[in-house]
Design a protein around this motif. Structure first.
Motif, short mmCIF file in Angstrom:
data_model
loop_
_atom_site.label_atom_id
_atom_site.label_comp_id
_atom_site.label_asym_id
_atom_site.label_seq_id
_atom_site.Cartn_x
_atom_site.Cartn_y
_atom_site.Cartn_z
N ASP A 53 0.83 -1.20 0.00
CA ASP A 53 0.00 0.00 0.00
C ASP A 53 0.86 1.25 0.00
O ASP A 53 0.53 2.23 -0.66
CB ASP A 53 -0.91 0.01 1.23
N LEU B 132 3.08 5.88 -2.44
CA LEU B 132 1.71 5.34 -2.33
C LEU B 132 1.38 4.57 -3.61
O LEU B 132 1.57 5.08 -4.71
CB LEU B 132 0.70 6.47 -2.14
N ASN C 156 -8.78 3.97 2.91
CA ASN C 156 -7.46 3.36 2.80
C ASN C 156 -6.38 4.41 2.57
O ASN C 156 -5.30 4.35 3.16
CB ASN C 156 -7.45 2.34 1.66
N CYS D 123 -3.29 5.04 5.20
CA CYS D 123 -1.96 4.74 4.67
C CYS D 123 -1.06 5.97 4.70
O CYS D 123 0.11 5.89 5.12
CB CYS D 123 -2.07 4.20 3.24
N HIS E 215 -0.07 6.66 8.25
CA HIS E 215 0.81 5.59 8.73
C HIS E 215 2.25 5.82 8.24
O HIS E 215 3.20 5.75 9.01
CB HIS E 215 0.29 4.24 8.22
N GLU E 216 2.41 6.14 6.97
CA GLU E 216 3.75 6.39 6.42
C GLU E 216 4.33 7.69 6.97
O GLU E 216 5.54 7.80 7.17
CB GLU E 216 3.71 6.43 4.89
N ASP F 214 4.98 -1.42 3.37
CA ASP F 214 3.79 -1.77 4.13
C ASP F 214 2.67 -2.38 3.30
O ASP F 214 2.16 -1.74 2.37
CB ASP F 214 3.25 -0.53 4.85
N LEU G 74 -0.76 -3.14 4.33
CA LEU G 74 -1.58 -2.82 5.50
C LEU G 74 -2.66 -3.86 5.77
O LEU G 74 -3.38 -3.75 6.78
CB LEU G 74 -2.19 -1.42 5.33
#
Length: 406
Positions: free
Chosen positions: A265, A280, A289, A293, A296-297, A314, A316
């Motif tokens: 992801d 991405l 999503n 994402c 998270h990054e 990742d 996810l």
């Protein structure tokens, strides 16, 4: 001759310079001339030890030789390969290969040690002995235009990949470990390491083309900034706004459609110039999503991307039950991203899991200042029921923002 003393520190050095300046500004003879010679020698010795002159960069050396010999860019084609390659080398977009260095050294007399520099050579013979070039998804990369070539059939896989490697910053741009299946905690065991490497190289190459408005510094990202990013989800062009906000912090965000068998992801890494990069894939084109994402990054950039060799890949969909390795880093990224999107105390008070009606989802999303897709996505994830609230998750509403800009 006056009492000449050794130069042991910068204060002595400044005093010696002042004395030489005085002697050179006045007529000197005899002992004073001897003193001038001694002082000058001591200064030169101190400068050689403490203020060595750096070698020019490879580009500076080439440009100096061009000016010295009255050469145009066209004159460099026999040594570098094409007008386009010459332009890319001189602009810093393409690094020198050993073949180019040998040609420039032999025909233009530029010292090899200057052309090599610190990290400027892609040594495809020495650095890539373990690389299986035929394993890269060359056909797919060519189809997407990720490899630059006009004579596809005439070039080997190694030659085709060399250009992408150089654009990404050389063989050390992405850790060699990616060529082999490894123990990355969020990495799918079925992943093709060569496809993943190609994706990462493309992301780094595109990131290095970006001119960001700021330079990243520690502390540029924190929980408040993550929360700000989350609130941008309410806007129709929220994904674009978030990318721009990260650019203002010195972080490049690059969209690159996922390659087959990459199962990822997102990713967090650095260019060789140490610019943080968030990649991405948008393999699931949904708003819920995308926002999870991205944050998270961003946490990886903030909390975990400390060393030039750090990188995070990742998938996810994976959780701790899929791996036996330490999950603490991924858990922290999950928790901080989740907290920024929906504060824990408000989520607990809402008790949406017991009754997640469309009205309650919309009302709660408004109360926490985020897009309803983020709320719906969390309900679906925590209940494990992905048929719930499908009308809210923003399917097919993300990729269009990035494809319009590309």
């Amino acid at each position: 001759m006056s009492n000449v003393r050794p130069i042991r520190n910068d204060a002595d050095y400044d005093a010696a310079l002042a004395r030489v300046d005085y002697l050179m500004s006045n007529p000197v003879s005899g002992d004073l001339r001897d003193e001038l010679d001694v002082q000058t020698t001591l200064i030169e010795v101190y400068e050689d030890e403490h203020y060595p002159i750096d070698l020019p960069s490879p580009i500076e050396a080439i440009q100096f030789r061009m000016e010295q010999a009255n050469l145009s860019q066209a004159d460099l084609v026999p040594y570098i390969g094409s007008r386009a390659k010459v332009s890319e080398v001189l602009s810093g977009k393409r690094t020198l290969t050993l073949k180019m260095i040998r040609a420039l050294n032999a025909h233009l007399g530029i010292p090899a040690e200057v052309l090599i520099g610190d990290t400027n050579v892609v040594d495809l013979q020495e650095s890539t002995k373990e690389v299986r070039w035929d394993r890269f998804p060359i056909k797919e990369l060519l189809k997407r235009g990720w490899l630059e070539t006009t004579t596809r059939a005439a070039k080997s896989a190694e030659e085709l990949m060399a250009g992408l490697l150089q654009q990404a910053g050389g063989m050390r741009a992405v850790p060699q470990a990616l060529y082999r299946k490894n123990d990355s905690t969020r990495q799918n065991a079925s992943m093709d390491p060569y496809a993943l490497q190609a994706w990462c190289l493309y992301v780094l190459a595109k990131a290095r083309e970006r001119k960001l408005p700021a330079t990243y510094h520690e502390g540029a990202i924190d929980q408040d900034f993550l929360r700000f990013l989350a609130t941008l989800s309410r806007l129709p062009d929220g994904p674009k706004r978030a990318v721009e906000a990260l650019a203002q912090k010195g972080v490049a965000v690059v969209y690159a459609r996922h390659l087959p068998k990459t199962y990822l992801d997102g990713a967090a890494m650095r260019t060789k110039e140490q610019v943080p990069v968030i990649g991405l894939s948008l393999r699931f084109d949904r708003l819920d999503n995308f926002w999870f994402c991205l944050l998270h990054e961003a946490v990886h950039v903030w909390r975990h991307l400390k060393d030039e060799h750090d990188f995070f890949i990742d998938d996810l969909k994976l959780d701790p039950t899929d791996h036996s390795e330490d999950w603490s880093v991924e858990e922290e990224a999950d928790l901080l991203a989740q907290e920024a999107l929906i504060p824990t105390n408000k989520w607990s008070d809402a008790d949406l899991l017991s009754k997640a009606t469309p009205f309650r989802v919309m009302a709660f999303a408004q109360s926490v200042n985020v897009h309803p897709a983020i709320v719906a996505g969390r309900v679906r994830r925590e209940t494990g029921n992905y048929r719930l609230l499908s009308q809210f998750v923003g399917s097919n509403e993300v990729r269009q923002h990035f494809e319009e800009a590309s």
